[in-house]
Design an enzyme around this catalytic site. Structure first.
Site, PDB file in Angstrom:
ATOM      1  N   SER A   1       0.849  -1.180   0.000  1.00  0.00           N
ATOM      2  CA  SER A   1       0.000   0.000   0.000  1.00  0.00           C
ATOM      3  C   SER A   1       0.885   1.231   0.000  1.00  0.00           C
ATOM      4  O   SER A   1       2.040   1.180   0.445  1.00  0.00           O
ATOM      5  CB  SER A   1      -0.892   0.004   1.249  1.00  0.00           C
ATOM      6  OG  SER A   1      -1.485   1.270   1.476  1.00  0.00           O
TER       7      SER A   1
ATOM      8  N   TYR B   1      -3.300  -0.484  10.354  1.00  0.00           N
ATOM      9  CA  TYR B   1      -3.103  -0.891   8.957  1.00  0.00           C
ATOM     10  C   TYR B   1      -1.767  -0.379   8.430  1.00  0.00           C
ATOM     11  O   TYR B   1      -0.970  -1.141   7.861  1.00  0.00           O
ATOM     12  CB  TYR B   1      -4.251  -0.359   8.102  1.00  0.00           C
ATOM     13  CG  TYR B   1      -4.146  -0.693   6.633  1.00  0.00           C
ATOM     14  CD1 TYR B   1      -4.526  -1.943   6.165  1.00  0.00           C
ATOM     15  CD2 TYR B   1      -3.670   0.231   5.713  1.00  0.00           C
ATOM     16  CE1 TYR B   1      -4.433  -2.258   4.816  1.00  0.00           C
ATOM     17  CE2 TYR B   1      -3.574  -0.072   4.372  1.00  0.00           C
ATOM     18  CZ  TYR B   1      -3.959  -1.316   3.923  1.00  0.00           C
ATOM     19  OH  TYR B   1      -3.856  -1.626   2.593  1.00  0.00           O
TER      20      TYR B   1
END
Length: 331
Positions: A144, A157
């Site tokens: 990500s 996250y």
């Protein structure tokens, strides 16, 4: 590393029941890759298998949970028994939980790491003996943009993604000269069902940090990485290469934007009560590549790009003026 022929290769794709995992499996199958798809939801995987078979591809369904070692071993064993080998591991499975760090239940922090980081590691450890025996293989990690940055409400996250990228970079060095390659795709915000599944400590439905891209943007980057392994790919400009450049040269711009507006821009005007979501148990909703949050129109992305460039330019001018003033003061 030169271009690899994908036709006939065997790939395990994790997190394939929705989002980037689903779409990556579809795109790899179009290139002639033989698939073993895995996730917790058997029915969703069977829907994916049906799509791949209709399009003339090969697809084995092997449901499992990336946090359960026995499941991971069983998936890899099923793939090798069915196809006789495995050439490519595409790590995609991920979860997230929305909340301020000190309000998140501790078990949410642990579970996020267990899926996003240790799940990748478990599958890599399961396939590496086979890769070493055949002197070839490829661990392709869907990462990500938050692997290199941060955002409010996503501490668990982002931290798990930082850890996973660090692990992947170490693994790449350890495998140098073995014929086994490691690649990473730094994915921007994509319009997947993740935001329909994710638990939240608030009473409004979460949404990704805009702008949001089609899942196919990430899936096509996965295919490019599979063809040319051993790279870290950033597939977009606005929420990719431009952000990395700004974080290096004008970090205060991004911190000002996310610090002042980051919480607000991640909430929709849609009431929801979802404190657990799919974190510990799968949910029926959200099968396929797309979620309920639509991609940002291209014209809005262009407008945002122009605005960010202008902000960065202004910040750089301020830095240059400050540096000149400091130089005069020193003289």
């Amino acid at each position: 590393m030169g271009r690899e022929e994908l036709r006939g290769k065997v790939a395990i794709v994790t997190g394939a029941s929705s989002g980037v995992g689903w779409q990556s499996a579809v795109r790899l199958a179009e290139q002639g890759v033989r698939l073993c798809v895995t996730a917790r939801r058997l029915e969703a995987l069977e829907n994916l298998q049906a799509q791949v078979l209709r399009q003339g591809g090969e697809c084995l369904v092997a449901p499992g949970d990336v946090t359960v070692q026995q499941d991971v071993d069983r998936v890899v064993r099923a793939c090798i028994e069915f196809y006789g080998r495995v050439d490519l591991l595409v790590n995609v499975a991920a979860v997230q939980s929305y909340g301020f760090f000190d309000d998140l239940p501790w078990e949410h922090l642990e579970r996020t790491f267990d899926v996003n980081c240790f799940g990748y590691m478990r599958f890599a450890r399961a396939v590496l003996p086979h890769f070493r025996a055949q002197r070839s293989g490829h661990v392709l990690n869907v990462q990500s943009m938050l692997s290199k940055g941060g955002a409010p409400l996503l501490a668990s996250y982002a931290a798990s993604k930082h850890a996973t990228l660090g692990w992947a970079e170490c693994l790449e060095l350890e495998l140098r000269g073995t014929g086994i390659h490691v690649s990473n795709v730094l994915v921007p915000s994509v319009a997947t069902p993740m935001f329909d599944h994710a638990p939240t400590q608030f009473h409004l439905a979460p949404m990704p940090v805009p702008p949001t891209y089609e899942p196919d943007v990430a899936a096509r980057a996965v295919v490019r990485c599979a063809r040319r392994p051993g790279r870290t790919v950033v597939p977009v400009f606005l929420q990719g290469r431009l952000i990395l450049w700004m974080d290096r040269w004008v970090p205060r711009v991004g911190k000002w934007l996310l610090g002042n507006f980051g919480v607000r821009m991640q909430m929709r005007e849609k009431p929801v009560e979802r404190t657990e979501g799919n974190l510990f148990h799968p949910v029926r909703q959200g099968v396929g590549p797309h979620g309920s949050v639509p991609p940002t129109p291209r014209w809005k992305r262009f407008t945002a790009t122009a605005g960010l460039v202008a902000l960065a330019g202004g910040a750089l001018s301020g830095v240059a003026l400050g540096a000149r003033g400091l130089a005069r003061a020193v003289r």
